[in-house]
Design an enzyme around this catalytic site. Structure first.
Site, PDB file in Angstrom:
ATOM      1  N   PRO A 139       0.473  -8.893   6.224  1.00  0.00           N
ATOM      2  CA  PRO A 139      -0.186 -10.148   5.871  1.00  0.00           C
ATOM      3  C   PRO A 139       0.083 -10.622   4.453  1.00  0.00           C
ATOM      4  O   PRO A 139       0.165  -9.819   3.524  1.00  0.00           O
ATOM      5  CB  PRO A 139      -1.673  -9.834   6.054  1.00  0.00           C
ATOM      6  CG  PRO A 139      -1.763  -8.355   5.987  1.00  0.00           C
ATOM      7  CD  PRO A 139      -0.477  -7.833   6.561  1.00  0.00           C
ATOM      8  N   ASN A 140       0.215 -11.917   4.337  1.00  0.00           N
ATOM      9  CA  ASN A 140       0.371 -12.640   3.060  1.00  0.00           C
ATOM     10  C   ASN A 140       1.747 -12.473   2.412  1.00  0.00           C
ATOM     11  O   ASN A 140       2.046 -13.113   1.408  1.00  0.00           O
ATOM     12  CB  ASN A 140      -0.732 -12.251   2.060  1.00  0.00           C
ATOM     13  CG  ASN A 140      -2.110 -12.561   2.591  1.00  0.00           C
ATOM     14  OD1 ASN A 140      -2.354 -13.686   3.002  1.00  0.00           O
ATOM     15  ND2 ASN A 140      -2.994 -11.584   2.627  1.00  0.00           N
ATOM     16  N   ARG A 168       3.089 -16.353  -4.381  1.00  0.00           N
ATOM     17  CA  ARG A 168       1.861 -15.551  -4.385  1.00  0.00           C
ATOM     18  C   ARG A 168       1.825 -14.622  -5.606  1.00  0.00           C
ATOM     19  O   ARG A 168       2.661 -13.720  -5.719  1.00  0.00           O
ATOM     20  CB  ARG A 168       1.824 -14.705  -3.114  1.00  0.00           C
ATOM     21  CG  ARG A 168       0.644 -13.763  -3.038  1.00  0.00           C
ATOM     22  CD  ARG A 168       0.828 -12.735  -1.936  1.00  0.00           C
ATOM     23  NE  ARG A 168      -0.322 -11.860  -1.868  1.00  0.00           N
ATOM     24  CZ  ARG A 168      -0.334 -10.689  -1.254  1.00  0.00           C
ATOM     25  NH1 ARG A 168       0.751 -10.245  -0.644  1.00  0.00           N
ATOM     26  NH2 ARG A 168      -1.419  -9.951  -1.262  1.00  0.00           N
ATOM     27  N   TYR A 192       3.691  -9.652  -7.782  1.00  0.00           N
ATOM     28  CA  TYR A 192       4.646  -9.410  -6.692  1.00  0.00           C
ATOM     29  C   TYR A 192       6.064  -9.915  -6.958  1.00  0.00           C
ATOM     30  O   TYR A 192       6.943  -9.732  -6.112  1.00  0.00           O
ATOM     31  CB  TYR A 192       4.102 -10.045  -5.398  1.00  0.00           C
ATOM     32  CG  TYR A 192       2.770  -9.436  -4.976  1.00  0.00           C
ATOM     33  CD1 TYR A 192       2.684  -8.086  -4.642  1.00  0.00           C
ATOM     34  CD2 TYR A 192       1.602 -10.194  -4.939  1.00  0.00           C
ATOM     35  CE1 TYR A 192       1.476  -7.513  -4.272  1.00  0.00           C
ATOM     36  CE2 TYR A 192       0.383  -9.636  -4.565  1.00  0.00           C
ATOM     37  CZ  TYR A 192       0.330  -8.294  -4.240  1.00  0.00           C
ATOM     38  OH  TYR A 192      -0.862  -7.719  -3.875  1.00  0.00           O
ATOM     39  N   ASN A 208       5.969  -2.615   4.937  1.00  0.00           N
ATOM     40  CA  ASN A 208       5.009  -3.004   3.910  1.00  0.00           C
ATOM     41  C   ASN A 208       3.857  -3.634   4.665  1.00  0.00           C
ATOM     42  O   ASN A 208       3.941  -4.785   5.096  1.00  0.00           O
ATOM     43  CB  ASN A 208       5.601  -3.985   2.904  1.00  0.00           C
ATOM     44  CG  ASN A 208       4.597  -4.332   1.804  1.00  0.00           C
ATOM     45  OD1 ASN A 208       3.429  -3.945   1.877  1.00  0.00           O
ATOM     46  ND2 ASN A 208       5.058  -5.037   0.784  1.00  0.00           N
ATOM     47  N   ALA A 256      -2.241  -5.655   2.860  1.00  0.00           N
ATOM     48  CA  ALA A 256      -3.626  -5.176   2.755  1.00  0.00           C
ATOM     49  C   ALA A 256      -4.024  -4.269   3.920  1.00  0.00           C
ATOM     50  O   ALA A 256      -4.944  -3.447   3.790  1.00  0.00           O
ATOM     51  CB  ALA A 256      -4.576  -6.360   2.664  1.00  0.00           C
ATOM     52  N   GLU A 297       7.071   3.805   3.991  1.00  0.00           N
ATOM     53  CA  GLU A 297       6.098   2.806   3.526  1.00  0.00           C
ATOM     54  C   GLU A 297       6.529   2.293   2.162  1.00  0.00           C
ATOM     55  O   GLU A 297       6.863   3.088   1.286  1.00  0.00           O
ATOM     56  CB  GLU A 297       4.735   3.507   3.416  1.00  0.00           C
ATOM     57  CG  GLU A 297       3.655   2.677   2.763  1.00  0.00           C
ATOM     58  CD  GLU A 297       2.358   3.482   2.573  1.00  0.00           C
ATOM     59  OE1 GLU A 297       2.290   4.673   2.998  1.00  0.00           O
ATOM     60  OE2 GLU A 297       1.417   2.933   1.982  1.00  0.00           O
ATOM     61  N   HIS A 355       5.772  -0.669  -1.121  1.00  0.00           N
ATOM     62  CA  HIS A 355       4.926  -1.672  -1.770  1.00  0.00           C
ATOM     63  C   HIS A 355       5.660  -2.234  -2.969  1.00  0.00           C
ATOM     64  O   HIS A 355       6.295  -1.477  -3.728  1.00  0.00           O
ATOM     65  CB  HIS A 355       3.597  -1.064  -2.226  1.00  0.00           C
ATOM     66  CG  HIS A 355       2.815  -0.502  -1.091  1.00  0.00           C
ATOM     67  ND1 HIS A 355       2.115  -1.293  -0.213  1.00  0.00           N
ATOM     68  CD2 HIS A 355       2.673   0.774  -0.652  1.00  0.00           C
ATOM     69  CE1 HIS A 355       1.565  -0.537   0.714  1.00  0.00           C
ATOM     70  NE2 HIS A 355       1.894   0.720   0.476  1.00  0.00           N
ATOM     71  N   ARG A 371      -3.554  -0.187  -9.594  1.00  0.00           N
ATOM     72  CA  ARG A 371      -4.362  -1.386  -9.333  1.00  0.00           C
ATOM     73  C   ARG A 371      -5.804  -1.007  -8.959  1.00  0.00           C
ATOM     74  O   ARG A 371      -6.258   0.083  -9.257  1.00  0.00           O
ATOM     75  CB  ARG A 371      -3.656  -2.219  -8.255  1.00  0.00           C
ATOM     76  CG  ARG A 371      -2.253  -2.649  -8.706  1.00  0.00           C
ATOM     77  CD  ARG A 371      -1.584  -3.547  -7.703  1.00  0.00           C
ATOM     78  NE  ARG A 371      -2.340  -4.770  -7.513  1.00  0.00           N
ATOM     79  CZ  ARG A 371      -2.164  -5.609  -6.488  1.00  0.00           C
ATOM     80  NH1 ARG A 371      -1.242  -5.344  -5.580  1.00  0.00           N
ATOM     81  NH2 ARG A 371      -2.892  -6.703  -6.382  1.00  0.00           N
ATOM     82  N   ARG A 411      -7.176  -0.107  -3.464  1.00  0.00           N
ATOM     83  CA  ARG A 411      -5.762  -0.054  -3.047  1.00  0.00           C
ATOM     84  C   ARG A 411      -5.187   1.364  -3.157  1.00  0.00           C
ATOM     85  O   ARG A 411      -4.024   1.602  -2.836  1.00  0.00           O
ATOM     86  CB  ARG A 411      -4.916  -1.001  -3.900  1.00  0.00           C
ATOM     87  CG  ARG A 411      -5.263  -2.450  -3.704  1.00  0.00           C
ATOM     88  CD  ARG A 411      -4.298  -3.358  -4.462  1.00  0.00           C
ATOM     89  NE  ARG A 411      -4.922  -4.627  -4.747  1.00  0.00           N
ATOM     90  CZ  ARG A 411      -4.961  -5.664  -3.896  1.00  0.00           C
ATOM     91  NH1 ARG A 411      -4.376  -5.586  -2.732  1.00  0.00           N
ATOM     92  NH2 ARG A 411      -5.570  -6.790  -4.233  1.00  0.00           N
TER      93      ARG A 411
HETATM   94  C1  DQA Z   1       1.230  -4.703  -1.319  1.00  0.00           C
HETATM   95  C2  DQA Z   1       0.014  -4.063  -1.999  1.00  0.00           C
HETATM   96  C3  DQA Z   1      -1.254  -4.309  -1.190  1.00  0.00           C
HETATM   97  O1  DQA Z   1      -2.372  -3.731  -1.842  1.00  0.00           O
HETATM   98  C4  DQA Z   1      -1.506  -5.803  -1.056  1.00  0.00           C
HETATM   99  O2  DQA Z   1      -2.642  -6.036  -0.259  1.00  0.00           O
HETATM  100  C5  DQA Z   1      -0.317  -6.538  -0.554  1.00  0.00           C
HETATM  101  C6  DQA Z   1       1.008  -6.186  -1.042  1.00  0.00           C
HETATM  102  C7  DQA Z   1       2.501  -4.597  -2.201  1.00  0.00           C
HETATM  103  O3  DQA Z   1       3.582  -4.791  -1.667  1.00  0.00           O
HETATM  104  O4  DQA Z   1       2.396  -4.344  -3.405  1.00  0.00           O
HETATM  105  O5  DQA Z   1      -0.437  -7.491   0.206  1.00  0.00           O
HETATM  106  O6  DQA Z   1       1.487  -4.025  -0.104  1.00  0.00           O
END
Ligand code: DQA
Length: 159
Positions: free
Chosen positions: A17-18, A25, A30, A81, A84, A105, A107, A114, A118
């Site tokens: 998501p996002n 963003r 990021y 990735n 959240a 995995e 990020h 952070r 998280r």
């Molecule tokens: C993320 C880190 C997560 O905590 C966050 O919710 C994201 C992006 C990252 O790529 O740093 O959406 O996965």
């Protein structure tokens, strides 16, 4: 696995998501690359590694679970990735465990630097490893690590 050549490797890259909003963003966290650009970089890295790379992004947990299930007959590994959902989703964790495909995995940000919420990943206990904090490079490092792992596994099976 037996009988496949090096270029037969196929990896599914799952973006949660996002991540469709990357570029605009919170760029201070990021970075400024869009998701489309990150996918282009991954495709180029895949070509160098003689590996086919497919992409999927969703803001919906169940769609990501379906994507993991569908990877079973199509791909040899998953680069994920989970955004959240990393910190909330037992369903994604169980899906990765259920298909039993090697997964890495990644990020963009260093989740351990952070907010406390998280710091826990539901995914990390079912993946080979995690790469966190290197921006778009996290994805490329993750792809390299996953392909290296699969090739090593394949060599062990063939020997
Ligand atoms: C993320 C880190 C997560 O905590 C966050 O919710 C994201 C992006 C990252 O790529 O740093 O959406 O996965």
């Amino acid at each position: 696995m037996r009988g496949l050549t090096l270029s037969d490797l196929s990896i599914l890259v799952l973006h949660g998501p996002n991540l469709n909003l990357l570029g605009s963003r919170e760029p201070e966290i990021y970075g400024s690359l869009t998701l489309a650009k990150i996918n282009i970089l991954l495709e180029a890295e895949g070509a160098k590694l003689q590996t086919n790379v497919s992409f999927m992004q969703s803001n919906h947990e169940g769609i990501l679970v379906d994507g993991i299930h569908e990877a079973l007959d199509k791909h040899q590994g998953i680069l994920i990735n989970a955004g959240a959902y990393t910190h909330t989703s037992l369903a994604l964790r169980d899906a990765i465990a259920a298909v039993d495909l090697p997964a890495v995995e990644v990020h963009l940000s260093n989740i351990y630097r952070r907010e406390d919420f998280r710091h826990h990943s539901y995914i990390s206990s079912v993946v080979i490893g995690q790469i966190s904090g290197f921006g778009a490079q996290s994805y490329l490092l993750g792809l390299q690590a996953l392909v290296h792992h699969l090739r090593k596994e394949r060599k062990e099976i063939e020997s």
